[in-house]
Design a protein around this motif. Sequence first.
Motif, PDB file in Angstrom:
ATOM      1  N   ASP A   1      78.918  38.967  34.197  1.00 57.36           N
ATOM      2  CA  ASP A   1      78.533  38.900  33.292  1.00 57.36           C
ATOM      3  C   ASP A   1      77.228  40.153  32.942  1.00 57.36           C
ATOM      4  O   ASP A   1      77.265  40.336  31.983  1.00 57.36           O
ATOM      5  CB  ASP A   1      77.644  37.640  33.060  1.00 57.36           C
ATOM      6  CG  ASP A   1      78.237  36.380  33.020  1.00 57.36           C
ATOM      7  OD1 ASP A   1      79.450  36.557  32.724  1.00 57.36           O
ATOM      8  OD2 ASP A   1      77.449  35.194  33.481  1.00 57.36           O
ATOM      9  N   ASP A   2      77.118  40.947  34.134  1.00 58.45           N
ATOM     10  CA  ASP A   2      76.356  41.937  33.771  1.00 58.45           C
ATOM     11  C   ASP A   2      76.848  43.489  34.274  1.00 58.45           C
ATOM     12  O   ASP A   2      76.542  44.150  33.873  1.00 58.45           O
ATOM     13  CB  ASP A   2      75.135  41.842  34.583  1.00 58.45           C
ATOM     14  CG  ASP A   2      74.566  40.828  34.488  1.00 58.45           C
ATOM     15  OD1 ASP A   2      74.181  40.120  33.719  1.00 58.45           O
ATOM     16  OD2 ASP A   2      73.962  40.237  35.497  1.00 58.45           O
TER      17      ASP A   2
ATOM     18  N   GLY B   1      84.211  43.255  34.153  1.00 55.52           N
ATOM     19  CA  GLY B   1      82.970  42.381  33.650  1.00 55.52           C
ATOM     20  C   GLY B   1      83.514  41.157  32.810  1.00 55.52           C
ATOM     21  O   GLY B   1      83.914  41.819  31.938  1.00 55.52           O
TER      22      GLY B   1
ATOM     23  N   TRP C   1      76.472  41.170  38.934  1.00 58.58           N
ATOM     24  CA  TRP C   1      77.676  39.899  37.976  1.00 58.58           C
ATOM     25  C   TRP C   1      78.382  40.006  37.120  1.00 58.58           C
ATOM     26  O   TRP C   1      77.667  40.452  36.224  1.00 58.58           O
ATOM     27  CB  TRP C   1      76.046  38.615  38.261  1.00 58.58           C
ATOM     28  CG  TRP C   1      75.385  37.828  38.802  1.00 58.58           C
ATOM     29  CD1 TRP C   1      74.356  38.420  39.183  1.00 58.58           C
ATOM     30  CD2 TRP C   1      76.506  37.388  40.141  1.00 58.58           C
ATOM     31  NE1 TRP C   1      73.361  38.217  40.403  1.00 58.58           N
ATOM     32  CE2 TRP C   1      74.169  37.307  41.343  1.00 58.58           C
ATOM     33  CE3 TRP C   1      77.097  37.192  41.170  1.00 58.58           C
ATOM     34  CZ2 TRP C   1      74.369  37.063  42.442  1.00 58.58           C
ATOM     35  CZ3 TRP C   1      77.018  36.827  42.236  1.00 58.58           C
ATOM     36  CH2 TRP C   1      75.970  36.124  42.341  1.00 58.58           C
TER      37      TRP C   1
ATOM     38  N   GLY D   1      81.393  37.536  45.060  1.00 58.77           N
ATOM     39  CA  GLY D   1      81.308  37.306  43.491  1.00 58.77           C
ATOM     40  C   GLY D   1      80.455  38.120  42.626  1.00 58.77           C
ATOM     41  O   GLY D   1      80.176  37.759  41.944  1.00 58.77           O
ATOM     42  N   THR D   2      80.144  39.581  43.583  1.00 56.39           N
ATOM     43  CA  THR D   2      80.334  40.796  42.699  1.00 56.39           C
ATOM     44  C   THR D   2      81.440  41.419  42.410  1.00 56.39           C
ATOM     45  O   THR D   2      82.320  41.342  42.580  1.00 56.39           O
ATOM     46  CB  THR D   2      78.575  41.628  42.922  1.00 56.39           C
ATOM     47  OG1 THR D   2      79.264  41.954  43.459  1.00 56.39           O
ATOM     48  CG2 THR D   2      77.517  40.409  42.991  1.00 56.39           C
TER      49      THR D   2
ATOM     50  N   CYS E   1      77.212  46.677  42.699  1.00 55.52           N
ATOM     51  CA  CYS E   1      78.204  45.857  41.585  1.00 55.52           C
ATOM     52  C   CYS E   1      76.827  45.468  41.631  1.00 55.52           C
ATOM     53  O   CYS E   1      75.231  45.044  41.786  1.00 55.52           O
ATOM     54  CB  CYS E   1      78.504  45.585  42.908  1.00 55.52           C
ATOM     55  SG  CYS E   1      79.508  46.246  44.258  1.00 55.52           S
TER      56      CYS E   1
ATOM     57  N   THR F   1      86.456  44.149  42.378  1.00 51.10           N
ATOM     58  CA  THR F   1      85.661  43.152  44.128  1.00 51.10           C
ATOM     59  C   THR F   1      85.393  44.422  44.441  1.00 51.10           C
ATOM     60  O   THR F   1      84.440  44.271  45.892  1.00 51.10           O
ATOM     61  CB  THR F   1      86.301  42.130  44.580  1.00 51.10           C
ATOM     62  OG1 THR F   1      87.630  42.918  45.277  1.00 51.10           O
ATOM     63  CG2 THR F   1      86.412  41.080  43.848  1.00 51.10           C
TER      64      THR F   1
END
Length: 138
Positions: A128-129, A135, A126, A114-115, A124, A95
Amino acid sequence: MIGLLCFIVYSCICAAYGETDCSTLPNGHYNIGCKVFDVCTNHVLTTVECVPGKVYNNVTRRCDDERVVAPPCGRVRDCSTRADGSYPDLLLNCTSYFTCSHHIYFGHNFCTPGTVFEKTLGTCVWPDDAYRPCGNKV
């Protein structure tokens, strides 16, 4: 050379944060980072840069010895064997990330809530990325 490097890094940090407009703000600290923060006093801006070995302490609201400051700013990372660049802070679940330059630790930067930090992209994103370990991408 080191003086020039410090100036360049400081300039980049200030540009990244932007300049605080104190004209309408109450007295206080703004744009707080681990190494640099802005202080508005009577609508006058002062940018404070902590000297090496010191970081912003949220309790005392000033630069303090990094060995007594709570994480994440107080967690010094070893850059002695790292190449220049930014690295995800695995101890903080990616984070945040820290920067090394010429084997010197330049502090942490925080991701938007959240990232997580994605090293290959240098930013930074998400979860899923982002690739593992930060991740969900394999």
